[in-house]
Scaffold this motif. Structure first.
Motif, PDB file in Angstrom:
ATOM      1  N   ALA A  21       0.844  -1.198   0.000  1.00 51.56           N
ATOM      2  CA  ALA A  21       0.000   0.000   0.000  1.00 51.56           C
ATOM      3  C   ALA A  21       0.881   1.251   0.000  1.00 51.56           C
ATOM      4  N   ASP A  22       0.266   2.388  -0.137  1.00 57.04           N
ATOM      5  CA  ASP A  22       0.981   3.664  -0.193  1.00 57.04           C
ATOM      6  C   ASP A  22       1.169   4.214   1.222  1.00 57.04           C
ATOM      7  N   ASP A  23       1.895   3.447   2.063  1.00 51.45           N
ATOM      8  CA  ASP A  23       2.020   3.783   3.479  1.00 51.45           C
ATOM      9  C   ASP A  23       3.349   3.246   4.004  1.00 51.45           C
ATOM     10  N   LEU A  24       4.189   4.118   4.555  1.00 53.25           N
ATOM     11  CA  LEU A  24       5.461   3.673   5.120  1.00 53.25           C
ATOM     12  C   LEU A  24       5.274   2.642   6.230  1.00 53.25           C
ATOM     13  N   GLY A  25       4.114   2.614   6.845  1.00 50.55           N
ATOM     14  CA  GLY A  25       3.832   1.608   7.852  1.00 50.55           C
ATOM     15  C   GLY A  25       3.849   0.195   7.298  1.00 50.55           C
ATOM     16  N   ASP A  26       3.691   0.052   5.993  1.00 52.13           N
ATOM     17  CA  ASP A  26       3.725  -1.265   5.374  1.00 52.13           C
ATOM     18  C   ASP A  26       5.121  -1.874   5.346  1.00 52.13           C
ATOM     19  N   VAL A  27       6.151  -1.081   5.607  1.00 49.61           N
ATOM     20  CA  VAL A  27       7.506  -1.626   5.651  1.00 49.61           C
ATOM     21  C   VAL A  27       7.600  -2.708   6.732  1.00 49.61           C
ATOM     22  N   ALA A  28       6.965  -2.496   7.871  1.00 50.54           N
ATOM     23  CA  ALA A  28       6.966  -3.507   8.934  1.00 50.54           C
ATOM     24  C   ALA A  28       6.259  -4.776   8.478  1.00 50.54           C
ATOM     25  N   ALA A  60      10.913   2.644  -2.760  1.00 48.46           N
ATOM     26  CA  ALA A  60       9.745   2.749  -3.641  1.00 48.46           C
ATOM     27  C   ALA A  60       8.663   3.617  -3.006  1.00 48.46           C
ATOM     28  N   LEU A  61       8.516   3.530  -1.695  1.00 46.61           N
ATOM     29  CA  LEU A  61       7.510   4.359  -1.011  1.00 46.61           C
ATOM     30  C   LEU A  61       7.926   5.825  -0.963  1.00 46.61           C
ATOM     31  N   LEU A  62       9.212   6.076  -0.742  1.00 46.59           N
ATOM     32  CA  LEU A  62       9.679   7.460  -0.628  1.00 46.59           C
ATOM     33  C   LEU A  62       9.865   8.148  -1.979  1.00 46.59           C
ATOM     34  N   HIS A  63      10.298   7.407  -2.977  1.00 46.52           N
ATOM     35  CA  HIS A  63      10.679   8.029  -4.250  1.00 46.52           C
ATOM     36  C   HIS A  63       9.848   7.570  -5.441  1.00 46.52           C
ATOM     37  N   GLY A  64       9.032   6.547  -5.266  1.00 48.13           N
ATOM     38  CA  GLY A  64       8.247   5.995  -6.364  1.00 48.13           C
ATOM     39  C   GLY A  64       6.793   6.414  -6.302  1.00 48.13           C
ATOM     40  N   GLU A  65       6.002   5.756  -7.098  1.00 52.08           N
ATOM     41  CA  GLU A  65       4.562   6.009  -7.188  1.00 52.08           C
ATOM     42  C   GLU A  65       3.834   4.668  -7.149  1.00 52.08           C
ATOM     43  N   PRO A  66       2.581   4.670  -6.688  1.00 56.04           N
ATOM     44  CA  PRO A  66       1.800   3.431  -6.751  1.00 56.04           C
ATOM     45  C   PRO A  66       1.553   3.044  -8.211  1.00 56.04           C
ATOM     46  N   PRO A  67       1.245   1.811  -8.495  1.00 61.25           N
ATOM     47  CA  PRO A  67       1.164   0.674  -7.576  1.00 61.25           C
ATOM     48  C   PRO A  67       2.549   0.121  -7.272  1.00 61.25           C
ATOM     49  N   ARG A  68       2.649  -0.541  -6.118  1.00 59.37           N
ATOM     50  CA  ARG A  68       3.918  -1.126  -5.685  1.00 59.37           C
ATOM     51  C   ARG A  68       3.715  -2.597  -5.347  1.00 59.37           C
ATOM     52  N   GLN A  69       4.738  -3.381  -5.650  1.00 61.20           N
ATOM     53  CA  GLN A  69       4.708  -4.799  -5.317  1.00 61.20           C
ATOM     54  C   GLN A  69       6.127  -5.251  -5.014  1.00 61.20           C
ATOM     55  N   VAL A  70       6.272  -6.131  -4.025  1.00 60.04           N
ATOM     56  CA  VAL A  70       7.557  -6.755  -3.721  1.00 60.04           C
ATOM     57  C   VAL A  70       7.429  -8.248  -4.017  1.00 60.04           C
ATOM     58  N   ARG A  71       8.490  -8.805  -4.613  1.00 65.91           N
ATOM     59  CA  ARG A  71       8.511 -10.232  -4.927  1.00 65.91           C
ATOM     60  C   ARG A  71       9.800 -10.859  -4.419  1.00 65.91           C
ATOM     61  N   LEU A  72       9.676 -12.094  -3.958  1.00 70.30           N
ATOM     62  CA  LEU A  72      10.832 -12.920  -3.619  1.00 70.30           C
ATOM     63  C   LEU A  72      10.865 -14.054  -4.634  1.00 70.30           C
ATOM     64  N   LEU A  73      11.951 -14.155  -5.368  1.00 71.87           N
ATOM     65  CA  LEU A  73      12.146 -15.219  -6.350  1.00 71.87           C
ATOM     66  C   LEU A  73      13.267 -16.102  -5.820  1.00 71.87           C
ATOM     67  N   VAL A  81      15.265 -10.277  -4.795  1.00 69.48           N
ATOM     68  CA  VAL A  81      14.209  -9.414  -4.267  1.00 69.48           C
ATOM     69  C   VAL A  81      13.913  -8.394  -5.349  1.00 69.48           C
ATOM     70  N   GLU A  82      12.650  -8.300  -5.756  1.00 69.76           N
ATOM     71  CA  GLU A  82      12.225  -7.333  -6.768  1.00 69.76           C
ATOM     72  C   GLU A  82      11.145  -6.438  -6.188  1.00 69.76           C
ATOM     73  N   VAL A  83      11.230  -5.150  -6.494  1.00 68.63           N
ATOM     74  CA  VAL A  83      10.197  -4.210  -6.067  1.00 68.63           C
ATOM     75  C   VAL A  83       9.795  -3.363  -7.265  1.00 68.63           C
ATOM     76  N   ASP A  84       8.508  -3.381  -7.574  1.00 70.72           N
ATOM     77  CA  ASP A  84       7.941  -2.566  -8.650  1.00 70.72           C
ATOM     78  C   ASP A  84       7.369  -1.283  -8.075  1.00 70.72           C
ATOM     79  N   ASP A  85       7.452  -0.219  -8.836  1.00 63.88           N
ATOM     80  CA  ASP A  85       6.663   0.974  -8.539  1.00 63.88           C
ATOM     81  C   ASP A  85       6.276   1.632  -9.847  1.00 63.88           C
ATOM     82  N   GLY A  86       5.325   2.534  -9.773  1.00 68.90           N
ATOM     83  CA  GLY A  86       4.768   3.154 -10.958  1.00 68.90           C
ATOM     84  C   GLY A  86       5.458   4.428 -11.405  1.00 68.90           C
TER      85      GLY A  86
END
Length: 130
Positions: A21-28, A60-73, A81-86
């Motif tokens: 989500a678009d919330d730094l609280g999601d880092v936890a 991604a939360l500080l410098h990117g835009e939604p939508p965001r997703q993190v993946r573990l491959l 570790v991959e992180v997408d942002d818009g």
């Protein structure tokens, strides 16, 4: 936050994704999610991988835009570790500030990014035990 496992392309590769989500609280939440999924790794490798996920999501939360997703491959001996942002802006190592990508580069085998028409994916590869 929504988590889902993507179909495996073969028996060796496992991909698990989490919507952020678009919330730094999601880092936890990302930290707990990655820690749980990587519980089978030795503590030092797990801590590095969880920290990389946290750092890339934070960026991604500080410098990117939604939508965001993190993946573990994962496959034996390897984790990405991959992180997408818009955001279309290129992720870059900053001379001042938190130094997050510089630190990610220091603990990863390699890192980089892919630009897409809808944003970017920043990734980091980590060696894990077989």
């Amino acid at each position: 936050m929504t988590t889902h496992q993507l179909p495996r392309s073969d028996d060796q590769l496992r991909v698990v994704a989490l919507e952020v989500a678009d919330d730094l609280g999601d880092v936890a939440t990302v930290r707990a999610w990655a820690d749980r999924l990587l519980a089978d790794l030795p503590d030092d490798r797990r801590r590095v991988a969880v920290w990389v996920a946290e750092e890339l999501v934070t960026n991604a939360l500080l410098h990117g835009e939604p939508p965001r997703q993190v993946r573990l491959l994962r496959r034996p001996g390897w984790l990405c570790v991959e992180v997408d942002d818009g955001c279309l802006d290129t992720a870059c190592v900053r001379r001042s500030g938190g130094g997050g990508l510089r630190a990610v580069a220091a603990v990863s085998v390699t890192w980089g990014q892919w630009q897409r028409s809808t944003g970017k994916t920043v990734w980091a590869e980590i060696v894990t035990p077989v």
